[in-house]
Design a protein around this motif. Structure first.
Motif, PDB file in Angstrom:
ATOM      1  N   ALA A 102      21.916  -6.865  17.991  1.00  0.00           N
ATOM      2  CA  ALA A 102      21.305  -8.091  18.506  1.00  0.00           C
ATOM      3  C   ALA A 102      20.054  -7.724  19.310  1.00  0.00           C
ATOM      4  N   ALA A 103      19.245  -8.732  19.611  1.00  0.00           N
ATOM      5  CA  ALA A 103      18.018  -8.478  20.368  1.00  0.00           C
ATOM      6  C   ALA A 103      18.332  -7.893  21.741  1.00  0.00           C
ATOM      7  N   THR A 104      19.507  -8.201  22.249  1.00  0.00           N
ATOM      8  CA  THR A 104      19.914  -7.680  23.560  1.00  0.00           C
ATOM      9  C   THR A 104      20.694  -6.373  23.434  1.00  0.00           C
ATOM     10  N   GLY A 105      20.760  -5.799  22.261  1.00  0.00           N
ATOM     11  CA  GLY A 105      21.298  -4.451  22.084  1.00  0.00           C
ATOM     12  C   GLY A 105      22.735  -4.336  21.611  1.00  0.00           C
ATOM     13  N   GLN A 106      23.485  -5.428  21.610  1.00  0.00           N
ATOM     14  CA  GLN A 106      24.895  -5.313  21.191  1.00  0.00           C
ATOM     15  C   GLN A 106      24.984  -5.019  19.688  1.00  0.00           C
ATOM     16  N   VAL A 126      27.209 -13.887   7.288  1.00  0.00           N
ATOM     17  CA  VAL A 126      27.816 -13.957   8.621  1.00  0.00           C
ATOM     18  C   VAL A 126      27.390 -12.736   9.422  1.00  0.00           C
ATOM     19  N   ALA A 127      26.924 -12.973  10.643  1.00  0.00           N
ATOM     20  CA  ALA A 127      26.662 -11.863  11.582  1.00  0.00           C
ATOM     21  C   ALA A 127      27.734 -11.937  12.661  1.00  0.00           C
ATOM     22  N   ILE A 128      28.382 -10.817  12.906  1.00  0.00           N
ATOM     23  CA  ILE A 128      29.489 -10.788  13.878  1.00  0.00           C
ATOM     24  C   ILE A 128      29.099  -9.858  15.030  1.00  0.00           C
ATOM     25  N   TYR A 129      29.204 -10.390  16.222  1.00  0.00           N
ATOM     26  CA  TYR A 129      28.981  -9.590  17.427  1.00  0.00           C
ATOM     27  C   TYR A 129      30.184  -9.771  18.337  1.00  0.00           C
ATOM     28  N   VAL A 130      30.545  -8.704  19.021  1.00  0.00           N
ATOM     29  CA  VAL A 130      31.708  -8.777  19.904  1.00  0.00           C
ATOM     30  C   VAL A 130      31.312  -8.254  21.283  1.00  0.00           C
ATOM     31  N   THR A 131      31.543  -9.080  22.308  1.00  0.00           N
ATOM     32  CA  THR A 131      31.339  -8.632  23.692  1.00  0.00           C
ATOM     33  C   THR A 131      32.689  -8.723  24.403  1.00  0.00           C
ATOM     34  N   ALA A 132      32.693  -8.356  25.660  1.00  0.00           N
ATOM     35  CA  ALA A 132      33.954  -8.370  26.413  1.00  0.00           C
ATOM     36  C   ALA A 132      34.535  -9.780  26.481  1.00  0.00           C
ATOM     37  N   ASP A 133      33.658 -10.778  26.552  1.00  0.00           N
ATOM     38  CA  ASP A 133      34.149 -12.147  26.754  1.00  0.00           C
ATOM     39  C   ASP A 133      34.150 -13.012  25.496  1.00  0.00           C
ATOM     40  N   ALA A 160      18.067 -11.552  15.627  1.00  0.00           N
ATOM     41  CA  ALA A 160      17.252 -11.696  16.847  1.00  0.00           C
ATOM     42  C   ALA A 160      17.960 -12.486  17.948  1.00  0.00           C
ATOM     43  N   VAL A 161      19.238 -12.697  17.770  1.00  0.00           N
ATOM     44  CA  VAL A 161      19.993 -13.484  18.746  1.00  0.00           C
ATOM     45  C   VAL A 161      20.128 -12.709  20.070  1.00  0.00           C
ATOM     46  N   GLU A 162      20.030 -13.449  21.173  1.00  0.00           N
ATOM     47  CA  GLU A 162      20.201 -12.833  22.500  1.00  0.00           C
ATOM     48  C   GLU A 162      21.573 -13.224  23.030  1.00  0.00           C
ATOM     49  N   LEU A 163      22.342 -12.232  23.410  1.00  0.00           N
ATOM     50  CA  LEU A 163      23.720 -12.487  23.833  1.00  0.00           C
ATOM     51  C   LEU A 163      23.910 -12.148  25.308  1.00  0.00           C
ATOM     52  N   GLU A 164      24.774 -12.904  25.957  1.00  0.00           N
ATOM     53  CA  GLU A 164      25.100 -12.598  27.360  1.00  0.00           C
ATOM     54  C   GLU A 164      26.289 -11.649  27.412  1.00  0.00           C
TER      55      GLU A 164
END
Lengths: 164, 326
Positions: A102-106, A126-133, A160-164
């Motif tokens: 992602a744009a924020t590095g994940q 489908v784009a899949i990203y996983v963060t702690a939350d 290019a998505v930005e994730l928190e």
């Protein structure tokens, strides 16, 4: 009789507090959509389980679902779960998988599928990203003849998505 | 011989045959049949691996006549087409008529004797030996009849993802033709192709390269024993029919003739059934079947067994929901 100045000050303080609080509850991502898309009303999309959904005139759709990450799983686990669900249970052809960031590095995975519906070929990515939350599922799909010309800009938006 | 003596001889013969038929010689399994024939002093040298020796009594017909019933191959189209049409009738999708098998009729004409026909069948289904291996040996009809010889029916069922189905179905038909086979059935979600057994693996690999394979089942069924048993039963029934025909010619009263005719009809029916069975086996041995489904899950059984992760959001993925915008 005019309103006392003290009330006006209280009102301003309250409004500031509300603004600050609601800003913290917003969507935990930022996604820019290509010019060919128009972003649909967020409230209506949320009722359908989407954080965001946008469409083109030809019916190509770009969307984001955010799932609370209650059961901890790795990116590989969730990618496999999504792939199996789409491919094995719904008969989509797996056209390819690509590691992305992602744009924020994940780190994330971009999975491309194809499927015929009523005799017409469709594409689904489908784009899949996983963060702690959260688990972020960015989806795009549409008729192949309308989707393929936009594929580059669609995948750029998914990455290019930005994730928190 | 006087007429009375002759009639008695005919009737004795007819009664002996009727007793033999009643004991189940024609319809029993091979094992049961062997037991029965030994009781009546008949022999089954074919079981011992000798080529073309049949179980008959005095006045046997020539060997070639007996073999012929087993290896007539000029039947393929009608039988195959009727089977496929029955299956196709249950398919609700668009269905195309099966293609005739290429070269089959011409090949059948070339094979002039029964032995040649079975040798050709064996040559078709037997892979060539590696260099230096079994040098100089040749598969023959007697090999096929030998106990333990494998005659394999190859079938494969593939489950392909539902994408570009029309193109892939066309490509499948092209693969069948390129491998000397033909398209047996085509519907909206299914294509069945038949390819010569020798090129089965090659055709299967080409089919798998067409798209995303969601499921694959390959089966090799050995029907050698069934084939041999059916041949033996058929030959015995043929011999029995000849003898019944002989008795019918000799019968000089209506009662005896009717009794023999009744048995003749029953034996003939059984012969036709066994011939049909052999033709079906020959066909399935010579031509392997590859069935390709274009759907996620082919059977209800698989749906029952399918594991599902307990996350409801996974079920919300996919195009129909994504594209239902308001």
């Amino acid at each position: 009789m005019s309103r006392p100045p003290a009330m006006s000050l209280l009102s301003r303080v309250f409004l500031c507090w509300v603004a600050l609080t609601t800003a913290g509850c917003g969507a935990p991502f930022e996604m820019s959509v290509p010019d060919t898309f128009v972003r649909l009303d967020d409230d209506a999309q949320e009722r359908d389980g989407y954080e965001m959904r946008s469409v083109t005139n030809d019916g190509v759709v770009l969307a984001m679902q955010v799932i609370e990450h209650k059961v901890e799983g790795s990116l590989a686990f969730w990618t496999e779960a999504v792939t199996r669900r789409i491919r094995d249970a719904q008969g989509y052809a797996l056209l390819g998988t690509q590691e992305v960031h992602a744009a924020t590095g994940q780190p994330g995975n971009l999975v491309r599928f194809g499927r015929d519906i009523r005799g017409a070929a469709y594409r689904y990515t489908v784009a899949i990203y996983v963060t702690a939350d959260h688990i972020f599922i960015a989806e795009a799909g549409g008729r192949e003849d309308a989707y393929v010309p936009l594929e580059g800009s669609i995948e750029a938006a998914l990455v290019a998505v930005e994730l928190e | 011989m006087t007429n009375t003596t002759r009639t008695r001889t005919v009737l004795r013969g007819a009664l002996a045959l009727l007793a033999l038929l009643a004991s189940g010689c024609g319809s029993a399994s091979a094992g049961a049949w062997r037991e029965t024939t030994s009781t009546h002093g008949l022999r089954d040298d074919a079981d011992e691996g000798e080529e073309g020796v049949d179980v008959v009594g005095p006045g046997d017909a020539p060997r070639a006549e007996h073999m012929e019933v087993s290896y007539s191959i000029d039947r393929f189209e009608a039988q195959s087409a009727s089977e496929e049409q029955r299956s196709a009738a249950s398919d609700r999708g668009r269905t195309a008529a099966p293609e005739p098998p290429p070269d089959w009729g011409a090949a059948s004409e070339r094979a002039t004797t029964p032995i040649e026909r079975i040798d050709r069948l064996i040559a078709q289904v037997t892979p060539a030996p590696a260099t230096g291996e079994r040098a100089g040996s040749t598969d023959t009809a007697s090999d096929a009849l030998a106990p333990g010889r494998q005659l394999l029916i190859y079938t494969a069922v593939l489950n392909l993802a539902v994408h570009h189905v029309e193109d892939q179905q066309n490509a499948l038909v092209a693969i069948a033709r390129a491998h000397g086979g033909f398209m047996a059935r085509r519907s909206g979600s299914e294509v069945v192709i038949r390819v010569p057994a020798m090129r089965f693996e090659e055709a299967l690999a080409a089919t798998e390269a067409l798209g995303d394979i969601l499921g694959r089942t390959v089966d090799a069924q050995d029907v050698g024993e069934e084939f041999r048993d059916t041949q033996i039963r058929l030959r015995n029934l043929e011999a029995m029919r000849q003898r019944l025909e002989e008795l019918l010619r000799l019968a000089d009263n209506i009662e005896a003739a009717l009794a023999v005719e009744q048995q003749l009809e029953r034996v003939t029916t059984e012969i036709e059934l066994l011939r049909g069975r052999l033709r079906s086996l020959e066909d399935r041995i010579a031509y392997s079947t590859i069935t390709v489904h274009f759907r996620p899950r082919p059977t209800a059984q698989e749906r029952v067994d399918e594991f599902q992760l307990p996350f409801r959001w996974l079920h919300r993925l996919g195009l129909p929901r994504l594209m239902e915008v308001r």
